[in-house]
Scaffold this motif. Structure first.
Motif, mmCIF file in Angstrom:
data_model
loop_
_atom_site.group_PDB
_atom_site.id
_atom_site.type_symbol
_atom_site.label_atom_id
_atom_site.label_comp_id
_atom_site.label_asym_id
_atom_site.label_seq_id
_atom_site.Cartn_x
_atom_site.Cartn_y
_atom_site.Cartn_z
ATOM 1 N N LEU A 120 0.828 -1.210 0.000
ATOM 2 C CA LEU A 120 0.000 0.000 0.000
ATOM 3 C C LEU A 120 0.861 1.257 0.000
ATOM 4 N N ALA A 121 2.018 1.192 0.665
ATOM 5 C CA ALA A 121 2.946 2.329 0.652
ATOM 6 C C ALA A 121 3.548 2.508 -0.747
ATOM 7 N N VAL A 122 3.887 1.412 -1.401
ATOM 8 C CA VAL A 122 4.419 1.472 -2.762
ATOM 9 C C VAL A 122 3.375 2.054 -3.719
ATOM 10 N N MET A 123 2.114 1.671 -3.530
ATOM 11 C CA MET A 123 1.040 2.204 -4.365
ATOM 12 C C MET A 123 0.852 3.703 -4.129
ATOM 13 N N ALA A 124 1.052 4.141 -2.886
ATOM 14 C CA ALA A 124 0.974 5.577 -2.588
ATOM 15 C C ALA A 124 2.121 6.326 -3.272
ATOM 16 N N PHE A 125 3.311 5.734 -3.263
ATOM 17 C CA PHE A 125 4.462 6.337 -3.951
ATOM 18 C C PHE A 125 4.200 6.439 -5.450
ATOM 19 N N ASP A 126 3.586 5.414 -6.020
ATOM 20 C CA ASP A 126 3.240 5.429 -7.443
ATOM 21 C C ASP A 126 2.302 6.582 -7.766
ATOM 22 N N ARG A 127 1.300 6.810 -6.909
ATOM 23 C CA ARG A 127 0.361 7.921 -7.106
ATOM 24 C C ARG A 127 1.073 9.265 -6.942
ATOM 25 N N TYR A 128 2.028 9.323 -6.026
ATOM 26 C CA TYR A 128 2.807 10.555 -5.823
ATOM 27 C C TYR A 128 3.583 10.922 -7.086
ATOM 28 N N VAL A 129 4.257 9.941 -7.671
ATOM 29 C CA VAL A 129 5.034 10.200 -8.886
ATOM 30 C C VAL A 129 4.107 10.581 -10.041
ATOM 31 N N ALA A 130 2.971 9.889 -10.157
ATOM 32 C CA ALA A 130 2.041 10.138 -11.264
ATOM 33 C C ALA A 130 1.453 11.545 -11.218
ATOM 34 N N ASN A 133 4.908 14.341 -10.453
ATOM 35 C CA ASN A 133 5.926 14.355 -11.514
ATOM 36 C C ASN A 133 5.398 13.638 -12.759
ATOM 37 N N PRO A 134 4.309 14.136 -13.335
ATOM 38 C CA PRO A 134 3.658 13.417 -14.451
ATOM 39 C C PRO A 134 4.542 13.252 -15.680
ATOM 40 N N LEU A 135 5.397 14.228 -15.968
ATOM 41 C CA LEU A 135 6.246 14.145 -17.155
ATOM 42 C C LEU A 135 7.350 13.098 -17.000
ATOM 43 N N TYR A 137 7.024 10.465 -14.996
ATOM 44 C CA TYR A 137 6.411 9.214 -14.523
ATOM 45 C C TYR A 137 6.816 7.986 -15.350
ATOM 46 N N PRO A 138 6.749 8.044 -16.695
ATOM 47 C CA PRO A 138 7.156 6.859 -17.475
ATOM 48 C C PRO A 138 8.626 6.512 -17.314
ATOM 49 N N ILE A 139 9.442 7.530 -17.049
ATOM 50 C CA ILE A 139 10.883 7.297 -16.897
ATOM 51 C C ILE A 139 11.195 6.680 -15.529
ATOM 52 N N ILE A 140 10.481 7.153 -14.497
ATOM 53 C CA ILE A 140 10.733 6.664 -13.132
ATOM 54 C C ILE A 140 10.114 5.296 -12.915
ATOM 55 N N MET A 141 8.829 5.177 -13.213
ATOM 56 C CA MET A 141 8.098 3.928 -12.941
ATOM 57 C C MET A 141 8.221 2.962 -14.112
#
Length: 325
Positions: A120-130, A133-135, A137-141
């Motif tokens: 759940l913490a990882v999913m929260a981090f994913d939402r944070y990046v999305a 940092n939307p631009l 996001y594809p590079i990070i995730m």
């Protein structure tokens, strides 16, 4: 039933525990078993359909749904560790469970609980990046990072459960301990131990602090930053769209953390309260049932994929034959 016993240090060590479960009238036991069976089967079906929809729909091949599929897979096993034994005990006079079976159930249950905290913490981090940092996001995730994060969640859950088990399984249990619970959990086992369990409780508390507090800090900091970012968006429609992408996850996090936080922060103390079993039902039965519903209701992409998976696949072959004819 004849219980095998061993004599260790003037203590009759039983190889079985008795799970008291929900001591009610037989008629009410049957009603409860029917309700819990329906809930268990529905939970399995919901999570299976979500996994199927994510795998079959290319639109959902994104990091957010990759982690959601892991959450659904985890919760299918999470409820399976608890529910079958509980359902059998509803309809049986013999509510005993062997030491090995009890420890196995506890190990896998703790593994899944700890894994879910971290996931759940990882999913929260994913939402944070999305959102923040939307631009990038594809590079990070990337697929590699997502796979590493998911694997890390499972690895941490397995290792944490293993360390807990080393300290709990070696405690001595005299006689035939009666556990006032419907499954083998940490708090009941610490309380029925015939020796000082302070060391095991200290280790459990420290690991619970690491597995609960650290992911909770990540969740809180991620959503605090997300909220700040969303409030800076000038368009009301854009703000609503941004918030809707993480609303379902935030609801799931709130449900899971609120029902498990106090239980596993002080397990031995929590066992003293009569509400312990009620709280346990919330996070072992109700929350896994609600999570897929929350994701379906609050997420249009998942809802559309489920409709396509359930209805279109069933009608697809007939439509193809009709078109050929």
């Amino acid at each position: 039933m004849i219980t095998k016993i061993l004599e260790v240090d003037n203590c009759t060590v039983a190889t079985h525990f008795i799970l008291l479960g929900f001591p009610t009238r037989p008629a009410f036991q049957l009603l409860l078993s029917s309700a819990f069976l329906a809930t268990y089967l529905l939970t399995l079906l919901e999570n299976f359909l979500i996994i199927l929809a994510i795998c079959s729909d290319g639109q959902l091949h994104k990091p957010m749904y990759f982690f959601l599929s892991h959450l659904s897979f985890l919760e299918m096993w999470y409820v399976t560790v608890i529910s079958p034994k509980m359902l059998v005990d509803f309809l049986s006079y013999d509510k005993s469970v062997s030491f090995n079976v009890c420890m196995t159930q506890l190990y896998f249950f703790v593994t899944f609980v700890c894994t879910e905290y971290i996931l759940l913490a990882v999913m929260a981090f994913d939402r944070y990046v999305a959102i923040c940092n939307p631009l990038r996001y594809p590079i990070i995730m990337t697929n590699q990072l997502c796979g590493t994060l998911a694997g890390g969640c499972w690895f941490c859950g397995l290792i944490t459960a293993m360390i807990k088990m080393v300290f709990i399984a070696r405690l001595h249990y005299c006689g035939t301990p009666h556990i006032n619970h419907y499954f083998c959990d940490i708090s009941p086992l610490l309380n029925v131990s015939s020796e000082d369990s302070s060391q095991a409780e200290l280790v459990d508390f420290f690991l619970a602090l690491m597995v609960i507090a650290v992911p909770l800090c990540i969740v809180v900091s991620s959503y605090a930053t997300i909220l700040t970012t969303i409030l800076r968006i000038p368009s009301a429609q854009s703000r609503q769209k941004a918030f809707s992408t993480c609303a379902s996850h935030l609801t799931v996090v709130t449900l899971f953390y609120s029902t498990t936080l106090f239980t596993y922060a002080r397990p031995k103390l929590m066992y003293a309260y009569k509400s312990n079993k009620v709280v346990s039902v919330l996070y072992t039965v109700i929350v896994p049932l609600l999570n897929p519903i929350i994701y379906c209701l609050r997420n249009c992409e998942v809802k559309a994929a489920l409709k396509k998976t359930i209805f279109y696949k069933g009608s697809g072959p007939r439509e193809d034959r009709a078109l050929r004819g």
